[in-house]
Scaffold this motif. Structure first.
Motif, PDB file in Angstrom:
ATOM      1  N   ARG A  26       1.456 -54.541 -18.066  1.00 53.18           N
ATOM      2  CA  ARG A  26       1.308 -53.150 -18.499  1.00 53.18           C
ATOM      3  C   ARG A  26       2.531 -52.679 -19.285  1.00 53.18           C
ATOM      4  O   ARG A  26       2.408 -52.113 -20.378  1.00 53.18           O
ATOM      5  CB  ARG A  26       1.079 -52.251 -17.284  1.00 53.18           C
ATOM      6  N   ILE A  27       3.707 -52.907 -18.729  1.00 53.25           N
ATOM      7  CA  ILE A  27       4.940 -52.559 -19.449  1.00 53.25           C
ATOM      8  C   ILE A  27       5.062 -53.413 -20.709  1.00 53.25           C
ATOM      9  O   ILE A  27       5.532 -52.936 -21.756  1.00 53.25           O
ATOM     10  CB  ILE A  27       6.173 -52.758 -18.546  1.00 53.25           C
ATOM     11  N   GLY A  56      11.621 -51.056 -21.951  1.00 55.57           N
ATOM     12  CA  GLY A  56      10.677 -51.527 -20.945  1.00 55.57           C
ATOM     13  C   GLY A  56      11.283 -51.494 -19.554  1.00 55.57           C
ATOM     14  O   GLY A  56      10.617 -51.132 -18.571  1.00 55.57           O
ATOM     15  N   GLY A  57      12.567 -51.850 -19.445  1.00 56.70           N
ATOM     16  CA  GLY A  57      13.248 -51.803 -18.157  1.00 56.70           C
ATOM     17  C   GLY A  57      13.377 -50.387 -17.636  1.00 56.70           C
ATOM     18  O   GLY A  57      13.218 -50.132 -16.433  1.00 56.70           O
ATOM     19  N   GLY A  84      11.459 -46.241 -13.917  1.00 56.48           N
ATOM     20  CA  GLY A  84      10.912 -44.911 -13.736  1.00 56.48           C
ATOM     21  C   GLY A  84       9.602 -44.914 -12.981  1.00 56.48           C
ATOM     22  O   GLY A  84       9.378 -44.080 -12.089  1.00 56.48           O
ATOM     23  N   LEU A  85       8.729 -45.863 -13.306  1.00 51.21           N
ATOM     24  CA  LEU A  85       7.451 -45.971 -12.592  1.00 51.21           C
ATOM     25  C   LEU A  85       7.672 -46.346 -11.129  1.00 51.21           C
ATOM     26  O   LEU A  85       6.938 -45.875 -10.245  1.00 51.21           O
ATOM     27  CB  LEU A  85       6.566 -47.008 -13.284  1.00 51.21           C
ATOM     28  N   ALA A 103       7.428 -44.744  -5.489  1.00 51.85           N
ATOM     29  CA  ALA A 103       8.080 -44.577  -4.180  1.00 51.85           C
ATOM     30  C   ALA A 103       7.937 -43.145  -3.664  1.00 51.85           C
ATOM     31  O   ALA A 103       7.773 -42.913  -2.473  1.00 51.85           O
ATOM     32  CB  ALA A 103       9.551 -44.944  -4.283  1.00 51.85           C
ATOM     33  N   ARG A 104       7.989 -42.173  -4.560  1.00 48.46           N
ATOM     34  CA  ARG A 104       7.860 -40.770  -4.153  1.00 48.46           C
ATOM     35  C   ARG A 104       6.449 -40.435  -3.696  1.00 48.46           C
ATOM     36  O   ARG A 104       6.247 -39.534  -2.864  1.00 48.46           O
ATOM     37  CB  ARG A 104       8.253 -39.851  -5.299  1.00 48.46           C
ATOM     38  N   ARG A 105       5.464 -41.126  -4.254  1.00 49.94           N
ATOM     39  CA  ARG A 105       4.075 -40.851  -3.892  1.00 49.94           C
ATOM     40  C   ARG A 105       3.675 -41.462  -2.552  1.00 49.94           C
ATOM     41  O   ARG A 105       2.695 -41.057  -1.943  1.00 49.94           O
ATOM     42  CB  ARG A 105       3.139 -41.385  -4.976  1.00 49.94           C
ATOM     43  N   MET A 106       4.451 -42.450  -2.125  1.00 53.00           N
ATOM     44  CA  MET A 106       4.118 -43.124  -0.863  1.00 53.00           C
ATOM     45  C   MET A 106       4.365 -42.173   0.313  1.00 53.00           C
ATOM     46  O   MET A 106       5.394 -41.485   0.347  1.00 53.00           O
ATOM     47  CB  MET A 106       4.955 -44.397  -0.694  1.00 53.00           C
TER      48      MET A 106
END
Length: 341
Positions: A21-22, A324-325, A330-331, A336-339
């Motif tokens: 994807r990246i 890309g890195g 960032g993703l 992690a915040r959504r978990m």
């Protein structure tokens, strides 16, 4: 084809690091970024050199993933192990033949070899085996042209003359006292022999180098200013160069569009690339060793000599990899915040 090949190499490298994807994002950015397609239609050496430099860098990245060549293994597996060093050597030879300053990549190869065991990426034996193979094969591929140069000049000239002309055009009084917009660029004194002339000789090249070095020795206080100008000029989105189509045909719609797009795309690319460089340095320092070395080599080379957007062009693909890195990191933060918890 070369520009498309560069986009494919960017995709392949980003896929190895960050997933498809990246990688797809990086490939699309490369295809749409003026800094990577600008010279394709102008038939300058930038497209070829950039493709070769990226291929050499990516091949060394893949070499880092190999184990020692001397380990017991099936013949087919050992042959696959040799694939990437040979690929790196071919790209290195092509880069040297495209631009004489490509020979400096041999120094990058040596530094890379020294860091591999220090960072515990490969053993000393494996690092030495790979580096020697790549260097010898690359020099073997360049040798026919060097032999031709010896026949033509009676001197040992690896690829081409011209270093003296570059130095004398960079280190002189006019570089510091000229108009503000032209300071720090290549500006040879009036009457300087040009290496494109058919009667230019290695002796003239040597004399010009000596003249430039003599100026440097008597103007040491001016060196920080000149080197600083070179660094600043390197990151200007657009810099004048004689003969560019944008200069020859400024009234054309395509020229007007490009002159708008170049700064709009270049400045965010530099900023995001710098962010990605910091992120990957923290998280993937070993994996991207060769990327950092090639970036450092190109920047230092431009600071020592002179720089325009043409000489920044070869590292634009590496900036896309760094972007890309940044996107990958960032993703990961968002995920992690959504978990829960």
């Amino acid at each position: 084809m070369l520009g498309s090949g560069t986009c494919l190499l960017i995709y392949a490298w980003a896929r190895d690091l960050f997933g498809w994807r990246i990688a797809a994002l990086c490939g699309c950015l490369a295809a749409l970024y003026t800094g990577l397609f600008l010279y394709d239609g102008w038939l300058y050496t930038e497209s070829l050199y950039t493709f070769c430099l990226l291929g050499f860098t990516y091949a060394l990245f893949r070499v880092q993933r190999l184990k020692c060549l001397s380990r017991p293994a099936l013949l087919t597996r050992r042959m696959l192990d040799w694939r990437w060093p040979i690929t790196a050597a071919c790209f290195l030879a092509a880069a040297i033949l495209t631009r004489p300053n490509g020979s400096g990549l041999l120094g990058v190869l040596v530094v890379w070899m020294l860091f591999l065991p220090l960072l515990k990426i490969l053993s000393w034996r494996a690092a030495l085996q790979h580096a020697v193979l790549i260097a010898l094969l690359a020099l073997l591929l360049v040798l026919p042209w060097t032999y031709r140069n010896y026949q033509a000049t009676g001197r040992l000239v690896l690829v081409a003359t011209g270093m003296g002309e570059v130095l004398v055009g960079v280190y002189n009084d006019g570089v510091l006292s000229g108009p503000p917009d032209s300071r720090g660029f290549w500006s040879p004194p009036r009457g300087t022999p040009i290496h494109d002339e058919t009667n230019y000789t290695p002796d003239e090249d040597k004399q010009q180098s000596a003249k430039a070095l003599a100026w440097v020795r008597t103007h040491l206080a001016a060196l920080p200013t000149i080197i600083g100008l070179h660094f600043i000029n390197m990151w200007k989105p657009y810099t004048y160069s004689h003969g560019l189509p944008l200069e020859q045909f400024p009234a054309r719609l395509s020229s007007k569009i490009l002159l708008i797009l170049i700064p709009i795309q270049a400045i965010p690319t530099f900023l995001l690339g710098a962010t990605g460089l910091l992120v990957t340095w923290k998280q993937r320092k070993k994996e991207l060793l060769i990327l950092y070395l090639v970036l450092a080599y190109t920047i230092l080379q431009n600071m020592a000599f002179y720089s325009t957007m043409r000489f920044r062009f070869p590292i634009e693909p590496l900036l896309i990899i760094c972007i890309g890195g940044a996107c990958y990191a960032g993703l990961a933060v968002l995920k992690a915040r959504r978990m829960p918890g």
